[in-house]
Enzyme design. Structure first.
Site, PDB file in Angstrom:
ATOM      1  N   ASP A  53       1.345  -1.302  -0.153  1.00  0.00           N
ATOM      2  CA  ASP A  53      -0.201  -0.608   0.218  1.00  0.00           C
ATOM      3  C   ASP A  53       1.344   1.193  -0.126  1.00  0.00           C
ATOM      4  O   ASP A  53       2.064   1.392   0.323  1.00  0.00           O
ATOM      5  CB  ASP A  53      -0.849   0.111   1.585  1.00  0.00           C
ATOM      6  CG  ASP A  53      -1.890  -0.772   1.514  1.00  0.00           C
ATOM      7  OD1 ASP A  53      -2.107  -1.302   0.014  1.00  0.00           O
ATOM      8  OD2 ASP A  53      -2.558  -1.257   1.906  1.00  0.00           O
ATOM      9  N   TYR A 111       6.763 -10.553   7.155  1.00  0.00           N
ATOM     10  CA  TYR A 111       7.051  -8.166   6.892  1.00  0.00           C
ATOM     11  C   TYR A 111       6.903  -8.128   8.446  1.00  0.00           C
ATOM     12  O   TYR A 111       6.924  -8.867   8.878  1.00  0.00           O
ATOM     13  CB  TYR A 111       5.489  -7.845   6.806  1.00  0.00           C
ATOM     14  CG  TYR A 111       4.923  -7.862   5.646  1.00  0.00           C
ATOM     15  CD1 TYR A 111       4.621  -6.861   4.814  1.00  0.00           C
ATOM     16  CD2 TYR A 111       3.935  -9.083   5.114  1.00  0.00           C
ATOM     17  CE1 TYR A 111       4.891  -7.525   3.119  1.00  0.00           C
ATOM     18  CE2 TYR A 111       3.433  -9.666   3.710  1.00  0.00           C
ATOM     19  CZ  TYR A 111       3.355  -8.175   3.115  1.00  0.00           C
ATOM     20  OH  TYR A 111       2.913  -8.303   1.427  1.00  0.00           O
TER      21      TYR A 111
END
Length: 245
Positions: A53, A111
């Site tokens: 994003d 992540y």
């Protein structure tokens, strides 16, 4: 047809995310495609492993593109790094099997999320971490994290854009660590729904602040209601750290 795998690092702070939005606008994919297309003399699409994003960073994003002509890897790397903006870096170029697909062939993604957990702000990390100015209870966060490891329906940890056939994902590991003013969260899994990592982090922050009981996590997973998690962690603290194939 020749297929090339790119390993990419980027500072996502000023970009609108990875995915091109119809043209070569201010996205990571758009910037890289524009330079590759100029290099090979024809419009070329790249396929990214993770569609990060706006504001999200990458230490090891992986993408691939195809070319009619055989290219010299080190020359491709040099060309791309010469013409890409300095907040995008190509760290490796490798010719791979023609069936290699960066998105569909990935087996695991990791992540990393960085929380600056001091009362005062950190001006150097404001675009690269989330500031939580109240002390987090890391022990409780670690207890909550245990409930999220394994194969679960993660509907409650996604947003309305997640319209996959299956909302089941497997989280392999979920670690909560303290280091020099930071609380860092590292999560690995076979795949992640849209906003899933940021909502997992948000839930752990709520637990760390005493706003959510660690033992409530199994019930939240079972209920599959997106409104159960109120905190969506900021994009600025999120990094795509590693991809395995």
């Amino acid at each position: 047809m020749h297929n090339y795998k790119l390993t990419i690092q980027y500072d996502g702070a000023r970009f609108k995310g990875w995915q091109r939005l119809g043209n070569n606008d201010n996205t990571i994919q758009g910037k890289i495609e524009s330079v590759i297309s100029e290099m090979v003399g024809k419009e070329t699409e790249i396929i990214g492993c993770s569609r990060t994003d706006a504001g999200v960073h990458a230490l090891n994003q992986v993408a691939n593109f195809q070319s009619d002509e055989k290219l010299v890897e080190h020359k491709v790397k040099k060309y791309l790094n010469q013409y890409l903006p300095n907040d995008i870096s190509i760290t490796n170029v490798e010719e791979v099997h023609d069936r290699f697909h960066a998105r569909y062939n990935s087996k695991a993604k990791t992540y990393l999320y960085k929380i600056w957990n001091e009362e005062h702000t950190n001006p150097f990390m404001r675009k690269y971490s989330m500031h939580v100015n109240k002390k987090l209870n890391v022990k409780s966060m670690k207890e909550a994290a245990k409930h999220l490891v394994g194969s679960h329906d993660f509907t409650a940890f996604s947003n309305a854009k997640s319209k996959k056939k299956s909302m089941v994902r497997e989280v392999y590991t979920l670690e909560v660590m303290e280091e020099a003013g930071f609380v860092q969260i590292r999560v690995s899994g076979n795949g992640f729904l849209h906003n899933m990592v940021r909502k997992i982090v948000g839930a752990l922050i709520e637990v760390g602040l005493g706003q959510l009981d660690a033992e409530a996590i199994p019930q939240i997973l079972e209920a599959k209601q997106r409104n159960q998690i109120n905190c969506l962690a900021e994009a600025s603290g999120l990094y795509l750290e590693n991809v395995e194939f």
